[in-house]
Every structure is written in C-alpha cells, then in structure tokens.
Design a protein around this motif. Structure first.
Motif, mmCIF file in Angstrom:
data_model
loop_
_atom_site.group_PDB
_atom_site.id
_atom_site.type_symbol
_atom_site.label_atom_id
_atom_site.label_comp_id
_atom_site.label_asym_id
_atom_site.label_seq_id
_atom_site.Cartn_x
_atom_site.Cartn_y
_atom_site.Cartn_z
ATOM 1 N N LEU A 215 0.824 -1.206 0.000
ATOM 2 C CA LEU A 215 0.000 0.000 0.000
ATOM 3 C C LEU A 215 0.861 1.260 0.000
ATOM 4 N N GLN A 218 1.966 2.029 -3.390
ATOM 5 C CA GLN A 218 0.882 2.589 -4.201
ATOM 6 C C GLN A 218 0.600 4.028 -3.800
ATOM 7 N N TRP A 219 0.624 4.308 -2.509
ATOM 8 C CA TRP A 219 0.363 5.671 -2.052
ATOM 9 C C TRP A 219 1.384 6.660 -2.600
ATOM 10 N N SER A 227 -5.744 6.527 -3.486
ATOM 11 C CA SER A 227 -5.046 5.846 -2.396
ATOM 12 C C SER A 227 -6.042 5.305 -1.371
ATOM 13 N N SER A 231 -7.021 1.211 -0.597
ATOM 14 C CA SER A 231 -6.860 0.756 0.776
ATOM 15 C C SER A 231 -8.052 -0.080 1.237
ATOM 16 N N ALA A 234 -7.578 -3.605 0.150
ATOM 17 C CA ALA A 234 -6.495 -4.242 0.907
ATOM 18 C C ALA A 234 -6.963 -4.613 2.310
#
Length: 256
Positions: A215, A218-219, A227, A231, A234
């Motif tokens: 994560l 990705q952020w 983002s 999340s 996830a």
C-alpha cells in the motif's frame, strides 16, 4: 553465509530474518554493473520466499553499505552506455523498493550517490553514529537521477535541492533531523539498533506488514482519492487470512 552469486551473500535465522550482504565490491562497496546485477538477482531470487519476515541490506565491511556507483566504469561511458548503466542501477533500486517484506538499510560509514539512492528505496534506514551522506554527482559532471527522485518525499524539496546542487555531505545527526535516516546507533551498536527495528517488525502480522508495504508503494504514486480507494480492498483482503482474527483475539485476551 551462503553465496547466491559472487556479489550477494545471504544468511538467515530461524525467525525469518535474512541479511543480504553485498560482497566483492571493494572496501567501500562501490558498485559497478557486475555488482548491481548480482545484488538485483539475489533480491529477485529471495522475493518469492513468503517465509522472509524482514531483510537487512548490508555491506561486507564497516566502511559502507554502498559507498556509491563505480566512477571508473562511468568515466568510460557514452550516451547509450550511460543510459544502460543507470537503467541497471534503477532496476536494483526497484528490486529493493518492491521487495515484498520490509527492507532495512544497515548504514555504516559512507553512503553517497547511487548508494543513497538504494538506501532511499529501502523501507527503514539505520545509520551508524559517524555515517556520512551525500549526492556528489554534479561535481563529476552528471546530475543525480533515478531514485534520487525519492528524496523530496523523504526530506522535502529545499533540502533535496541543497543536497543534489551543492554536492556537500551531511553527518548522521543532520540526516536524522532531516528525515533521511530513521535511527542513529550509538558507537559500536549498529547491529543492536537494527535488531531493535527487527523486533518491532516481528511483533506485527507478517501478511499485514507485506500488505502495508504494498500500500505504501501505491500511495507514493496515486492521488489521495485513489489511495483511499485501493486501501479499502487491501483491508478486506486481509480477512482472507486468519491474522486479523488470531491477532485481534490475542489483543483482547491480553487486555482482560
């Protein structure tokens, strides 16, 4: 220590902690193309091992983790070979950055140029009390590139400009104050400081920690709205494992 290749030694303990040692790159661990490709190959071979809880990236000597890129090799480059060389170094940084488990940079001595770019790609940076850091490329006629682009995210634009445009070095206390490193070890205590970080990581759910690292990557690339959206998925997928139920119940039982 087992040798995965001539530049990549690996040791592993029963907890799932792996130490990847950069070998045969001189006393300052100056990396040329052979070392870059060897370290990257080692990381890629370990990346599929789900039993790894944390990886420590270290140098063979106490003079550096990676002192920098091989200036003797770079001095012979032309435009095409320069782009190929820096693409190889970028590949190594990405292999570190995308390694599924947390990567800790163990940083004694000097960390310059390409070495600092590799360190920036790590998740956590632990420095010796007398470590030195710098981006000296402009003094030898080249710009700081590839994963130097991570530096503004770590230390801000003003400090990044100062670092890459003056080519001056900074000491460990300055690096800590700037946010370039996360911890400074007392003299002779670098391994103990690394072990303290490892203990914190091992106290976490291994699947949750891998999901958190993914994560974070990705952020770094996504706008805020996206983002938040990725999340949610996830979070839901974490309940496909038994970690939430098991660890939450442990927490509840501990509080009774």
């Amino acid at each position: 220590m087992d040798m995965l290749n001539s530049h990549c030694g690996v040791s592993r303990d029963a907890r799932g902690v792996v130490r990847l040692t950069i070998c045969n790159a001189g006393s300052l661990n100056i990396v040329g193309s052979a070392a870059i490709l060897g370290i990257q190959a080692g990381l890629q071979s370990l990346a599929s091992d789900d039993s790894i809880r944390a990886l420590v990236l270290a140098g063979e000597s106490e003079k550096s983790m990676i002192g920098g890129a091989d200036i003797k090799e770079m001095a012979r480059l032309d435009q095409a070979s320069a782009e190929a060389f820096i693409t190889r170094l970028a590949g190594l940084c990405e292999a570190v950055r995308n390694f599924p488990a947390p990567v800790i940079a163990r940083m004694p001595g000097w960390c310059l140029g390409g070495g600092l770019e590799v360190a920036a790609a790590c998740d956590i940076r632990v420095a010796a009390h007398d470590a030195k850091f710098g981006m000296p490329e402009v003094r030898v006629g080249i710009p700081s590139v590839i994963h130097a682009a991570l530096l503004p995210r770590l230390i801000g634009w003003g400090r990044t400009r100062w670092l890459v445009m003056t080519a001056e070095t900074i000491d460990a206390p300055t690096a800590l104050a700037w946010g370039l490193v996360d911890s400074i070890a007392a003299q002779g205590e670098l391994d103990a400081a690394v072990e303290k970080i490892i203990a914190s990581l091992l106290a976490c759910g291994p699947e949750a920690l891998r999901a958190q690292k993914a994560l974070l990557r990705q952020w770094e690339d996504l706008p805020l709205k996206e983002s938040i959206e990725v999340s949610i998925g996830a979070f839901g997928r974490s309940f496909l494992t038994d970690e939430p139920k098991r660890l939450m119940q442990h927490f509840i039982d501990r509080k009774r």
